[in-house]
Write an enzyme that holds these catalytic residues in place. Structure first.
Site, PDB file in Angstrom:
ATOM      1  N   HIS A  63      12.964 -41.142 -15.878  1.00 60.60           N
ATOM      2  CA  HIS A  63      11.565 -40.485 -15.513  1.00 60.60           C
ATOM      3  C   HIS A  63      10.462 -41.297 -16.076  1.00 60.60           C
ATOM      4  CE1 HIS A  63      13.288 -36.167 -14.528  1.00 60.60           C
ATOM      5  NE2 HIS A  63      14.143 -37.189 -14.088  1.00 60.60           N
ATOM      6  N   CYS A  81       9.543 -31.964 -16.561  1.00 58.89           N
ATOM      7  CA  CYS A  81      11.072 -31.195 -16.413  1.00 58.89           C
ATOM      8  C   CYS A  81      11.682 -31.026 -17.704  1.00 58.89           C
ATOM      9  CB  CYS A  81      11.884 -32.257 -15.679  1.00 58.89           C
ATOM     10  SG  CYS A  81      12.625 -33.477 -16.472  1.00 58.89           S
ATOM     11  N   CYS A  86      12.312 -34.089 -19.907  1.00 59.49           N
ATOM     12  CA  CYS A  86      11.144 -34.927 -20.433  1.00 59.49           C
ATOM     13  C   CYS A  86      10.501 -34.099 -21.576  1.00 59.49           C
ATOM     14  CB  CYS A  86      10.407 -35.307 -19.355  1.00 59.49           C
ATOM     15  SG  CYS A  86      10.904 -36.461 -18.260  1.00 59.49           S
ATOM     16  N   GLU A 117       8.021 -40.317 -17.899  1.00 60.76           N
ATOM     17  CA  GLU A 117       7.913 -39.866 -19.316  1.00 60.76           C
ATOM     18  C   GLU A 117       8.712 -40.480 -20.272  1.00 60.76           C
ATOM     19  OE1 GLU A 117       8.254 -37.899 -16.596  1.00 60.76           O
ATOM     20  OE2 GLU A 117       7.468 -35.910 -17.041  1.00 60.76           O
TER      21      GLU A 117
END
Length: 166
Positions: free
Chosen positions: A54, A84, A87, A56
């Site tokens: 992801h 999410c 993260c 992040e």
């Protein structure tokens, strides 16, 4: 809104555009320390076939490498979509100071929408979260991406049915 928040969210949006160019969900992130970007990331889950890639997570890794440690004290994260659970956990674990995000995520948002892992008082570190930075632009980027994806799937399905009738 303070000008630096808009400036850094636009940098995150530029990262998201890189993801979109690869056919990835357009989510981008930057990590800022003392007014300087020390980490950048954009989604690479599909391209690299890795669920941890992801925006992040990539930005956190880059900032940690650049700063020479896993504690990102004094660093703020700007991300185009609400983090999410994975993260949000990495944000807490890396000791990021503050999170600023654009669009909320009603399906997986864990920085205020479904829950707020960043502010969980039982953890040894809490992270203040600021939502809605350039929210409409961040949402539009995601909506446009998924609209184009649905359109492409319809066209592909139509082309498959045409070749099957030939």
């Amino acid at each position: 809104m303070e000008p630096q928040h808009e400036r850094f969210m636009r940098e995150a949006m530029n990262e998201a555009k890189k993801a979109a160019a690869l056919g990835e969900v357009p989510i981008g992130a930057v990590i800022v320390r003392k007014g300087e970007i020390v980490g950048r990331g954009y989604n690479l889950r599909e391209t690299q076939k890795d669920p941890t890639l992801h925006a992040e997570m990539i930005a956190i890794r880059e900032a940690s490498q650049k700063l020479g440690g896993w504690r990102l004290i004094g660093c703020d994260l700007y991300v185009t979509l609400e983090p999410c659970p994975m993260c949000a956990g990495a944000i807490v674990q890396s000791r990021i100071e503050q999170v600023y995000y654009g669009a909320t995520d009603p399906k997986a948002g864990c920085a205020g929408t479904l829950m707020n892992l960043c502010a969980e008082p039982r953890f040894n570190h809490q992270v203040p979260v600021w939502a809605g930075i350039l929210q409409e632009e961040c949402q539009m980027m995601l909506k446009d991406f998924f609209r184009q994806l649905r359109k492409k799937k319809k066209e592909d399905a139509k082309n498959i049915s045409l070749t099957q009738t030939d």
